[in-house]
Design an enzyme around this catalytic site. Structure first.
Site, PDB file in Angstrom:
ATOM      1  N   TYR A 191      65.154  31.949  13.920  1.00 10.75           N
ATOM      2  CA  TYR A 191      64.899  30.498  13.609  1.00 10.75           C
ATOM      3  C   TYR A 191      64.078  29.942  14.853  1.00 10.75           C
ATOM      4  CZ  TYR A 191      66.216  30.505   9.186  1.00 10.75           C
ATOM      5  OH  TYR A 191      66.474  30.861   7.686  1.00 10.75           O
ATOM      6  N   ASP A 241      51.868  15.478  32.163  1.00  9.23           N
ATOM      7  CA  ASP A 241      52.126  17.150  32.233  1.00  9.23           C
ATOM      8  C   ASP A 241      53.491  17.374  31.784  1.00  9.23           C
ATOM      9  OD1 ASP A 241      52.321  19.661  33.244  1.00  9.23           O
ATOM     10  OD2 ASP A 241      50.389  19.070  34.373  1.00  9.23           O
ATOM     11  N   HIS A 297      70.576  35.867  15.003  1.00 13.62           N
ATOM     12  CA  HIS A 297      69.920  34.875  13.748  1.00 13.62           C
ATOM     13  C   HIS A 297      69.324  33.586  14.538  1.00 13.62           C
ATOM     14  CE1 HIS A 297      69.096  33.916   9.698  1.00 13.62           C
ATOM     15  NE2 HIS A 297      69.549  32.759  10.215  1.00 13.62           N
ATOM     16  N   THR A 336      65.358  24.870   3.666  1.00 16.98           N
ATOM     17  CA  THR A 336      64.036  25.509   3.689  1.00 16.98           C
ATOM     18  C   THR A 336      63.205  25.170   2.442  1.00 16.98           C
ATOM     19  OG1 THR A 336      65.081  27.181   4.831  1.00 16.98           O
ATOM     20  CG2 THR A 336      63.044  27.652   3.951  1.00 16.98           C
ATOM     21  N   GLU A 377      67.903  33.177  16.890  1.00 17.20           N
ATOM     22  CA  GLU A 377      66.539  33.851  17.470  1.00 17.20           C
ATOM     23  C   GLU A 377      65.448  33.904  16.309  1.00 17.20           C
ATOM     24  OE1 GLU A 377      65.233  34.669  20.130  1.00 17.20           O
ATOM     25  OE2 GLU A 377      63.343  35.655  19.591  1.00 17.20           O
ATOM     26  N   ARG A 397      65.164  52.726   7.060  1.00 17.65           N
ATOM     27  CA  ARG A 397      64.140  52.334   8.150  1.00 17.65           C
ATOM     28  C   ARG A 397      64.548  53.336   9.468  1.00 17.65           C
ATOM     29  NH1 ARG A 397      66.889  46.447  10.166  1.00 17.65           N
ATOM     30  NH2 ARG A 397      65.099  46.706  11.578  1.00 17.65           N
ATOM     31  N   SER A 442      52.827  22.014   9.495  1.00 21.02           N
ATOM     32  CA  SER A 442      53.203  20.759   9.386  1.00 21.02           C
ATOM     33  C   SER A 442      52.142  19.833   9.824  1.00 21.02           C
ATOM     34  CB  SER A 442      54.554  20.239   9.786  1.00 21.02           C
ATOM     35  OG  SER A 442      55.481  20.876   9.375  1.00 21.02           O
ATOM     36  N   TRP A 486      65.359  47.630  18.113  1.00 18.03           N
ATOM     37  CA  TRP A 486      65.092  46.316  18.811  1.00 18.03           C
ATOM     38  C   TRP A 486      66.618  45.445  18.958  1.00 18.03           C
ATOM     39  CZ3 TRP A 486      65.335  40.860  17.812  1.00 18.03           C
ATOM     40  CH2 TRP A 486      65.528  40.835  16.378  1.00 18.03           C
ATOM     41  N   SER A 529      63.516  33.143  32.199  1.00 17.53           N
ATOM     42  CA  SER A 529      62.299  32.711  31.643  1.00 17.53           C
ATOM     43  C   SER A 529      62.379  31.627  30.690  1.00 17.53           C
ATOM     44  CB  SER A 529      61.048  33.610  31.529  1.00 17.53           C
ATOM     45  OG  SER A 529      60.067  33.135  30.703  1.00 17.53           O
ATOM     46  N   SER A 530      62.933  32.267  29.423  1.00 19.23           N
ATOM     47  CA  SER A 530      62.910  31.505  28.348  1.00 19.23           C
ATOM     48  C   SER A 530      63.726  30.090  28.539  1.00 19.23           C
ATOM     49  CB  SER A 530      63.594  32.294  27.404  1.00 19.23           C
ATOM     50  OG  SER A 530      62.824  32.985  26.529  1.00 19.23           O
ATOM     51  N   HIS A 543      75.469  37.927   8.169  1.00 15.65           N
ATOM     52  CA  HIS A 543      74.708  38.312   7.162  1.00 15.65           C
ATOM     53  C   HIS A 543      73.893  39.625   7.577  1.00 15.65           C
ATOM     54  CE1 HIS A 543      71.353  35.307   8.139  1.00 15.65           C
ATOM     55  NE2 HIS A 543      71.272  36.532   8.586  1.00 15.65           N
ATOM     56  N   HIS A 544      73.675  39.834   8.732  1.00 13.19           N
ATOM     57  CA  HIS A 544      73.361  41.319   9.157  1.00 13.19           C
ATOM     58  C   HIS A 544      74.189  42.311   9.351  1.00 13.19           C
ATOM     59  CE1 HIS A 544      69.422  39.310  10.474  1.00 13.19           C
ATOM     60  NE2 HIS A 544      70.118  38.356  10.749  1.00 13.19           N
ATOM     61  N   LYS A 564      61.405  21.774   2.766  1.00 13.67           N
ATOM     62  CA  LYS A 564      60.183  21.933   3.702  1.00 13.67           C
ATOM     63  C   LYS A 564      58.996  22.413   2.859  1.00 13.67           C
ATOM     64  CE  LYS A 564      61.786  22.420   8.251  1.00 13.67           C
ATOM     65  NZ  LYS A 564      60.691  21.473   8.934  1.00 13.67           N
ATOM     66  N   HIS A 616      58.027  48.521  19.553  1.00 16.88           N
ATOM     67  CA  HIS A 616      57.166  47.553  18.811  1.00 16.88           C
ATOM     68  C   HIS A 616      57.986  46.287  18.575  1.00 16.88           C
ATOM     69  CE1 HIS A 616      54.899  45.898  15.527  1.00 16.88           C
ATOM     70  NE2 HIS A 616      56.138  45.946  14.766  1.00 16.88           N
TER      71      HIS A 616
HETATM   72  C1  HEM Z   1      65.812  31.850   3.435  1.00 15.12           C
HETATM   73  C2  HEM Z   1      65.776  32.338   4.628  1.00 15.12           C
HETATM   74  C3  HEM Z   1      66.658  33.504   5.041  1.00 15.12           C
HETATM   75  C4  HEM Z   1      67.404  34.393   4.517  1.00 15.12           C
HETATM   76  C5  HEM Z   1      68.191  34.028   3.378  1.00 15.12           C
HETATM   77  C6  HEM Z   1      67.500  35.754   5.328  1.00 15.12           C
HETATM   78  C7  HEM Z   1      68.378  36.601   5.021  1.00 15.12           C
HETATM   79  C8  HEM Z   1      68.432  37.782   5.548  1.00 15.12           C
HETATM   80  C9  HEM Z   1      69.276  38.613   5.320  1.00 15.12           C
HETATM   81  C10 HEM Z   1      70.634  38.733   4.649  1.00 15.12           C
HETATM   82  C11 HEM Z   1      68.946  39.805   6.340  1.00 15.12           C
HETATM   83  C12 HEM Z   1      69.939  41.159   6.765  1.00 15.12           C
HETATM   84  C13 HEM Z   1      69.454  42.191   5.820  1.00 15.12           C
HETATM   85  C14 HEM Z   1      70.302  43.579   6.098  1.00 15.12           C
HETATM   86  O1  HEM Z   1      70.021  44.181   7.264  1.00 15.12           O
HETATM   87  O2  HEM Z   1      70.708  44.270   5.213  1.00 15.12           O
HETATM   88  C15 HEM Z   1      67.852  39.472   7.203  1.00 15.12           C
HETATM   89  C16 HEM Z   1      67.262  40.361   7.903  1.00 15.12           C
HETATM   90  C17 HEM Z   1      66.346  39.582   8.728  1.00 15.12           C
HETATM   91  N1  HEM Z   1      65.790  38.632   8.824  1.00 15.12           N
HETATM   92 FE1  HEM Z   1      66.094  37.171   7.344  1.00 15.12          FE
HETATM   93  N2  HEM Z   1      66.629  35.534   6.289  1.00 15.12           N
HETATM   94  C18 HEM Z   1      65.897  34.454   5.943  1.00 15.12           C
HETATM   95  C19 HEM Z   1      64.703  33.946   6.782  1.00 15.12           C
HETATM   96  C20 HEM Z   1      64.119  34.999   7.857  1.00 15.12           C
HETATM   97  C21 HEM Z   1      63.328  34.221   8.820  1.00 15.12           C
HETATM   98  C22 HEM Z   1      62.628  32.846   8.683  1.00 15.12           C
HETATM   99  C23 HEM Z   1      63.138  35.050   9.812  1.00 15.12           C
HETATM  100  C24 HEM Z   1      62.358  35.129  10.881  1.00 15.12           C
HETATM  101  C25 HEM Z   1      61.268  34.707  11.021  1.00 15.12           C
HETATM  102  C26 HEM Z   1      63.822  36.245   9.502  1.00 15.12           C
HETATM  103  C27 HEM Z   1      64.033  37.489  10.016  1.00 15.12           C
HETATM  104  C28 HEM Z   1      64.984  38.535   9.901  1.00 15.12           C
HETATM  105  C29 HEM Z   1      64.889  39.749  10.534  1.00 15.12           C
HETATM  106  C30 HEM Z   1      64.069  39.801  11.953  1.00 15.12           C
HETATM  107  C31 HEM Z   1      65.621  40.328   9.956  1.00 15.12           C
HETATM  108  C32 HEM Z   1      66.166  41.882  10.296  1.00 15.12           C
HETATM  109  C33 HEM Z   1      66.750  42.212  11.579  1.00 15.12           C
HETATM  110  C34 HEM Z   1      67.031  43.842  11.748  1.00 15.12           C
HETATM  111  O3  HEM Z   1      68.027  44.085  11.177  1.00 15.12           O
HETATM  112  O4  HEM Z   1      66.074  44.445  12.403  1.00 15.12           O
HETATM  113  N3  HEM Z   1      64.606  36.111   8.325  1.00 15.12           N
HETATM  114  N4  HEM Z   1      67.572  38.320   6.578  1.00 15.12           N
HETATM  115 CU   LIG Z   2      69.741  36.479  10.240  1.00 12.44          CU
END
Ligand code: HEM
Ligand SMILES: [Cu+2]
Lengths: 524, 314
Positions: free
Chosen positions: A255, A103, A251, A326, A253, A448, A266, A139, A167-168, A300-301, A329, A74
């Site tokens: 963005y 083009d 990370h 952010t 990614e 999870r 926008s 994933w 591709s990307s 931060h992950h 914006k 997924h």
């Molecule tokens: C103000 C902006 C953001 C902050 C401060 C933030 C912060 C964080 C933090 C600290 C985690 C880790 C949490 C953990 O695993 O304990 C996290 C996870 C995640 N964030 Fe954000 N995030 C922000 C915006 C976004 C945006 C814009 C996206 C994507 C469009 C995003 C996608 C994700 C994803 C996919 C994960 C989880 C990844 C995983 O463990 O599978 N975040 N975020």
């Molecule tokens: Cu992140």
């Protein structure tokens, strides 16, 4: 070329070869968009299986092994198969029309970038039917789950990711070359529509981090098959090294996923506010700042992985900094609407929902960025809720908005507004019913990626599953509305389509001819 | 083809779909090849498709250029394409260099029980020491690690065994008889010769161009031979293999990927040399050659990084 593109009237052979051999940015954009939708349906089906199993505690429908494959697939399919190609499709359709180019810069490579994807995803999904099953390590494919303990099919996953990455990279190089080299005379950088700006910055991120992802899977390949010890402490390596490399890619990614979405809203919000975008240049700088910061916050992950305290602190503060651009914006979108003469057509509804729900997801992100608090939140449903607010209500909502907004320009027919609005409300309500409760579940400690859970989590899980089916249903309506529009929608030939729409793409006839701007327009 | 415009938008093309098929078959083939009992057949078949497509693709592009279809603007697209491709390659190597630094600076001392980040605090903490004592007792952090943590704990039963000898820097006085030094000399010289060839071409001196480009290709080839020589030395005399723990891992992966890139670069230059002999390129139109030469300089810079961080600083 005198005649237009082949249609079904020219016979199947010609029609199919048009799509397979095409070098036209609009055709390729269409291919990307349909491919992305197909993947969206497939990834969505996986999600339905997950939510059906989690409807009640205990094991009902599937085995835990298969559950793991479903969560993994997924995530992979949605991120790499649905969201990313959707935005590449929009880029193909729109960037040349927005900057007045005939083009994309490298049309044949453009076709190649697309046609790699079906192969990559065929390889990836075929593993589900192989002995040992598909990838089951999440994933984020952390080692050693994805190395020492992975099924043999992981090799298919690795090479699938390799060509998907190729591709990307080609797609992004094409976008960068197009934007840098193909702008019409007078289309200076600071006149480019925001969608173009956000995409060119996204493309830069992609060229920078897809090779790092390739490096990560290469190291896995070597560890699994050739006796190296990148991720094995016994040989002097470190499984945590995998996480650093993955998140250095991962990370940026996220963005990569959200920046084009920023671009889309926008474009849409000013149109339906009948006001120019507030703070154009600050939007550009904020985008660039976000892109830059996204390279320096990855760990931060990994707050719970055992980093030195200096690392915890650095990554905590750096992450919090992202809230500043952010915030700029969000402020600009709201200020654009302030005192505008607003109307609420479907694209606008999705865009407003985007602003609200994305901001909500940003707030939960801020909570997660507090290292000490993340000890509790990490790997719970709170994280799942966070990223679905930013990825679904963020990226997917904006993608839906984009399709409704530009579809009349693409095919010269109007979609059904009522159906669009009905879809919006089902999606909006369904989405929140699905993911709002997951915050509560996470805070209460539900981890999870498990196929089962304790009884105290039962109620909210059932609510969440009901919301998920609702949200899934909305997508069927979406598909129906799009097909109905293309086939039988009310014809329109108004070049501008929307009263407040501005930009070069709204100056060409509706529906957009096969070739636009063969001679570049002059931009004042 | 849109003849009205100035920018050449090619007609429908069969090339990309064959290329995509080639890549798909290669990916599938590679994955089934590395499996227990797998064979290379499918992979080789895919590579054949790919090679044929690339040959055809570049022939067509060259032909289009000769027919004057490539406007300066289109050429600029090619330039951008090549430069950003090289940037992506830089990031690929950055990933492996990053892994080397991380392992060498941080992980190694952590496993050995020394404390965290040197820049902030390098006094061993009790926790770090206890940790190492618990997980890998007896492992001592040195670089290169001649005894892996696995060996420190399990002795001869270990799965990962360190090398007998490392690829040591003999000190500047010993460089004359040190292969990596000569590799550096060869590669740096080749960067210079390719530049001379470029200048010659711009001056319209085709003979000189052919000669110096030929020399460059030869140097690339010599580098590869020396590299193979060095690998044989490592495997047979030093007991240093891909499987000798993290040192062997990083050593062979970094130099190996570099070697693959040198191979690619040499082939690219060789093709340009053959094209030069056929009379391609002119004083002001030489993109194919330039692209190859940028690539060559890039490969060279990577080697300098390798020489410093993999070879000298041991
Ligand atoms: C103000 C902006 C953001 C902050 C401060 C933030 C912060 C964080 C933090 C600290 C985690 C880790 C949490 C953990 O695993 O304990 C996290 C996870 C995640 N964030 Fe954000 N995030 C922000 C915006 C976004 C945006 C814009 C996206 C994507 C469009 C995003 C996608 C994700 C994803 C996919 C994960 C989880 C990844 C995983 O463990 O599978 N975040 N975020
Ligand atoms: Cu992140």
């Amino acid at each position: 070329m005198a005649h237009g593109p082949a249609t079904l009237a020219d016979g199947w052979g010609k029609y199919i070869s048009r799509w397979v051999f095409t070098t036209n940015h609009k055709d390729i954009g269409t291919l990307y968009l349909w491919f992305s939708f197909a993947m969206f349906i497939m990834g969505g089906a996986f999600a339905m299986i997950i939510r059906a199993e989690l409807f009640q505690p205990g094991m009902q429908l599937i085995k835990p092994e298969f559950f793991n494959q479903m969560t993994t697939m997924h995530g992979l399919v949605m991120v790499f198969g649905a969201i990313m190609p959707a935005f590449v499709g929009l880029a193909n359709w729109l960037i040349p029309m927005m900057i007045g180019a005939p083009d994309m810069a490298l049309p044949r490579m453009n076709n190649l970038s697309f046609w790699i994807l079906p192969f990559a995803f065929a390889i990836l999904t075929s593993t589900l039917f192989m002995e040992g099953g598909g990838p089951n390590f999440g994933w984020t494919f952390y080692a050693p789950l994805s190395t020492t303990y992975a099924p043999d099919t992981v090799n298919y996953f690795i090479f699938g990711v390799h060509i998907m990455g190729a591709s990307s990279i080609m797609g992004s190089i094409n976008i960068i070359a197009t934007v840098m080299n193909m702008r019409a005379p007078g289309m200076t950088y600071m006149k480019m529509p925001l969608f173009v700006w956000t995409w060119v910055i996204t493309a830069f991120l992609l060229v920078a981090v897809m090779p790092v992802l390739a490096g990560a899977v290469t190291m896995m390949l070597m560890d699994i098959n050739f006796g190296t010890s990148f991720f094995d402490a016994a040989g002097g390596g470190d499984p945590v090294l995998f996480q650093h490399i993955f998140w250095f890619f991962g990370h940026p990614e996220v963005y990569i996923i959200i920046l084009p979405a920023f671009g889309v809203v926008s474009q849409i919000i000013p149109t339906f506010s009948r006001k120019p975008l507030f703070g154009y240049s600050s939007m550009v700088y904020a985008t660039a700042a976000i892109a830059f910061l996204s390279f320096v916050v990855w760990a931060h992950h990994m707050f719970t992985v055992g980093m030195p305290i200096a690392g915890e602190l650095y990554f905590m503060y750096a992450t919090m900094l992202i809230a500043v651009p952010t915030g700029v914006k969000v402020f600009n979108w709201i200020t654009t609407m302030y005192r505008g003469s607003l109307t609420f057509e479907t694209p606008m509804l999705f865009s407003i929902a985007f602003v609200i729900l994305f901001t909500f997801g940003g707030f939960t992100g801020m909570m997660l960025s507090i290292a000490a608090a993340d000890m509790q939140y990490h790997d719970t449903y709170f994280v799942v809720a966070h990223f679905h607010y930013v990825m679904v209500a963020g990226a997917v909502f904006s993608g839906t908005a984009a399709v409704y907004y530009w579809l009349p320009k693409w095919c010269g027919r109007m979609y059904d507004e009522t159906m669009g609005k009905v879809q919006f409300w089902i999606a909006f309500i369904g989405f929140n019913i699905t993911f709002m409760p997951q915050h509560f579940l996470g805070l209460a400690g539900m981890p999870r990626r498990y196929a089962d859970y304790g009884l105290q989590f039962a109620d909210w899980n059932m609510v969440s599953s009901i919301g998920a089916f609702m949200y899934g249903g909305a997508q069927i309506l979406f598909l129906f509305n799009v097909i109905r529009t293309i086939g039988w929608g009310k014809p329109t030939d108004d070049p501008q389509v929307w009263e407040g729409a501005e930009g070069l793409e709204w100056t060409v006839p509706t529906p957009a001819p096969y070739h636009t701007f063969a001679t570049p327009p002059k931009v004042k | 083809m849109s003849t009205e415009g100035t920018y050449y938008v090619p007609d429908q093309s069969k090339l990309p779909i064959f290329a995509a098929t080639g890549m798909g078959v290669m990916a599938y083939g590679a994955a089934s090849w590395v499996l227990e009992g797998g064979t290379a057949t499918i992979f080789l078949f895919g590579s054949l498709i790919m090679a044929a497509v690339l040959y055809k693709w570049w022939s067509i592009v060259i032909d289009e250029n000769m027919r004057g279809l490539a406007s300066p603007q289109l050429k600029q697209s090619y330039v951008l394409g090549m430069l950003w491709f090289i940037f992506s390659e830089v990031m690929f190597f950055a990933c492996f260099f990053g892994a080397l630094f991380y392992v060498r600076v941080l992980v190694n001392s952590w496993i050995g029980g020394e404390a965290a980040v040197g820049w902030f605090d390098d006094t061993p903490t009790d926790a770090a020491a206890a940790n190492a004592e618990h997980l890998w007792p007896g492992y001592e952090a040195t670089w290169p690690p001649m005894i892996t943590p696995d060996q420190a704990v399990n002795g001869d039963a270990a799965q990962f065994k360190g090398p007998d000898q490392a690829m040591n820097n003999p000190g500047i006085m010993g460089w004359v008889s040190w292969l990596p030094f000569w590799n550096t000399v060869v590669l740096l010289t080749s960067s210079f010769t390719v530049h001379v060839a470029h200048v010659a071409l711009k001056d319209g001196n085709r003979k000189k161009f052919n000669t110096w480009l030929g020399i460059t290709v030869l140097l690339g080839f010599i580098f590869l031979v020396l590299q193979v020589e060095e690998y044989i030395h490592a495997y047979q005399e030093l007991g240093l293999t891909l499987e000798s723990g993290i040192y062997g891992t990083t050593f062979f992966m970094l130099t190996g990927f570099h070697g693959m890139h040198v191979t690619l670069g040499t082939v690219m230059l060789l093709i340009q040399w053959l094209r030069g002999l056929k009379g391609h390129f002119s004083q002001d139109d030489q993109f194919g050659f330039e692209a190859a030469s940028w690539y060559w300089h890039f490969v060279d810079v990577v080697w300098v990084g390798l020489f410093i961080f993999v070879y000298i600083l041991t």
